[in-house]
Scaffold this active site. Sequence first.
Site, PDB file in Angstrom:
ATOM      1  N   SER A  24     -22.649  18.483  -4.148  1.00 18.95           N
ATOM      2  CA  SER A  24     -22.868  17.575  -5.278  1.00 18.95           C
ATOM      3  C   SER A  24     -23.605  16.336  -4.798  1.00 18.95           C
ATOM      4  O   SER A  24     -23.697  16.080  -3.602  1.00 18.95           O
ATOM      5  CB  SER A  24     -21.534  17.184  -5.918  1.00 18.95           C
ATOM      6  OG  SER A  24     -21.043  16.002  -5.318  1.00 18.95           O
ATOM      7  N   LYS A  25     -24.102  15.575  -5.755  1.00 24.33           N
ATOM      8  CA  LYS A  25     -24.894  14.393  -5.373  1.00 24.33           C
ATOM      9  C   LYS A  25     -24.031  13.369  -4.637  1.00 24.33           C
ATOM     10  O   LYS A  25     -24.543  12.575  -3.860  1.00 24.33           O
ATOM     11  CB  LYS A  25     -25.576  13.790  -6.590  1.00 24.33           C
ATOM     12  CG  LYS A  25     -24.655  13.377  -7.694  1.00 24.33           C
ATOM     13  CD  LYS A  25     -25.448  13.009  -8.937  1.00 24.33           C
ATOM     14  CE  LYS A  25     -24.480  12.697 -10.074  1.00 24.33           C
ATOM     15  NZ  LYS A  25     -25.149  12.551 -11.344  1.00 24.33           N
ATOM     16  N   ARG A  26     -22.737  13.393  -4.895  1.00 23.85           N
ATOM     17  CA  ARG A  26     -21.851  12.460  -4.197  1.00 23.85           C
ATOM     18  C   ARG A  26     -21.723  12.789  -2.715  1.00 23.85           C
ATOM     19  O   ARG A  26     -21.362  11.954  -1.908  1.00 23.85           O
ATOM     20  CB  ARG A  26     -20.466  12.423  -4.856  1.00 23.85           C
ATOM     21  CG  ARG A  26     -20.443  11.652  -6.144  1.00 23.85           C
ATOM     22  CD  ARG A  26     -19.118  11.776  -6.838  1.00 23.85           C
ATOM     23  NE  ARG A  26     -18.812  13.169  -7.181  1.00 23.85           N
ATOM     24  CZ  ARG A  26     -19.301  13.781  -8.261  1.00 23.85           C
ATOM     25  NH1 ARG A  26     -20.108  13.129  -9.073  1.00 23.85           N
ATOM     26  NH2 ARG A  26     -18.999  15.030  -8.523  1.00 23.85           N
TER      27      ARG A  26
END
Length: 515
Positions: A262-264
């Site tokens: 994920s982008k996190r």
Amino acid sequence: MSKKVRVRFAPSPTGPLNVGGLRTALYDYLFAKKHGGDFVLRIEDTDRAREVEGTEQYIIDALAWAGISPDEGPGIGGEYGPYKQSERLDIYSGYTQQLIELDKAYYAFDTSEELDAVRAKAEADGGSFKYNHAIRGEMNTSIGMSADELKTKLDGGASYTVRLKIEAGSTISFDDTVREHVTFSTDEMDDKIIMKGDGMPTYHLANIVDDYLMKITHVIRGEEWLSSTPHHVFMYDALGWEKPIFSHLPLILKPVGKGKLSKRDSAQFGFPVFPLDWANAQGEIEFDGFREAGYMPEAIINFLSFLGWNPGTEQEIFSLPELVEAFSLDKIGKSGARFDIDKAKWFNQQYLIASANEDLAKVAKGFFADASYDPTDAELVTICGLFKERITNLKDLPAAAQFLYEMPADIDEKTIRKRYKAENKAHVETMVDNILALDTFEASAIESTIKGYIGEHELNFGQILPVFRIALSGTLKGPDIFEIIAMLGKDVTKTRMAEGLVRFDAILAAKLAQQ
Ligand code: GLU
């Protein structure tokens, strides 16, 4: 004659394109090019509420950076345009009507309050609300309405959505080159909205209509769309259209191997998951990009090509044309592919080593400017040559080469304590004088002068060369010492050697005092 292969990449501009999206675009491109076909970019922007400004341009820029250029698309044109769904809105309503007439879709007039009420009831009963065959009879729909009744309602301006009418008790099957034969029970399927209250088509309708009208032969996309595919197949069948060939790509997993990337993860694991920097509306960089982090597009493409596919051979380094040649859908795996940043670094290093120093110097220039060093173009070319095997990323070059510009304050004192001998001091000084006397201050001449002297006086290489290294660069690491000396030039070599010897004498004195 078989049909011309046409593959589309159909992102929604709801956020910057991440590496997963870029991998999809890459596979789309590879397959199209492998078969002499067209690679089409289509912007699916019917969900205006979720649109994020700037992402369409970001998608175009990211593809250009990666070198995967569409044959057709916004700003490029083509026979089947326009390529932005918001510019095709008049096309979709006819197909909605057709599905309604075929009794494969219906109007739903439920207000949001009514929907909230049934949802709340379903949740209170411990279930979750699904608008489907089981519930539609209780809802406010056009099913069972007479034509007059419906007309009056529509003429009266009632707001509505249009939903697919999926009947229970059967199955929908399709072939997928990755997932093989896939079957869904219609009992499990909901009555998806295909047209919203504002007259906008949803993704599901616009996607299949455009794939049909744009003569798309292969739909190669992320696994997250697999569960929408039976609805799409339902519409293809209802409209009597031939289906494209489906391939759903495996997920890209976190570096730890569990869960979807994920982008996190970018912040957590400290590496980019986007091709380019992404700035938010305030102009602050929200996500780091591979480009700005110093990765070469060829390396990232090569790295991404292996996230889900492999050539079935030992070969790992593939240029884009080589990937086109080697690519095939049957070598795409089912299981998720772990995003291993060390592998990305390794690919990047391979491409660095293989690149011409002149080309690297052009890119490195910007990184040196950021670090406030200002080597000449010729020096940059030499620096790239000296350091490229020692770094995985050009961005690290200014730091690795920093000692060329300023003597590091911290030096490897431990090695000096071990290797520096008082009796060698005069020898080192003579060697320095000898090299300073050279007419051509080049690595090869410096090397033969120093090595010649060491040999002649039967000195120990391991006691002499580290003294040069640490006096000149502070550490034993780094490129060839004679290259370093040549690069530093006579003046700097002279000063640093003199200052180094003073410092080493002090270290030696302190060591003796302790004994
Ligand atoms: N618009 C969808 C997306 O945002 C496209 C999915 C597909 O390729 O059908 O990814």
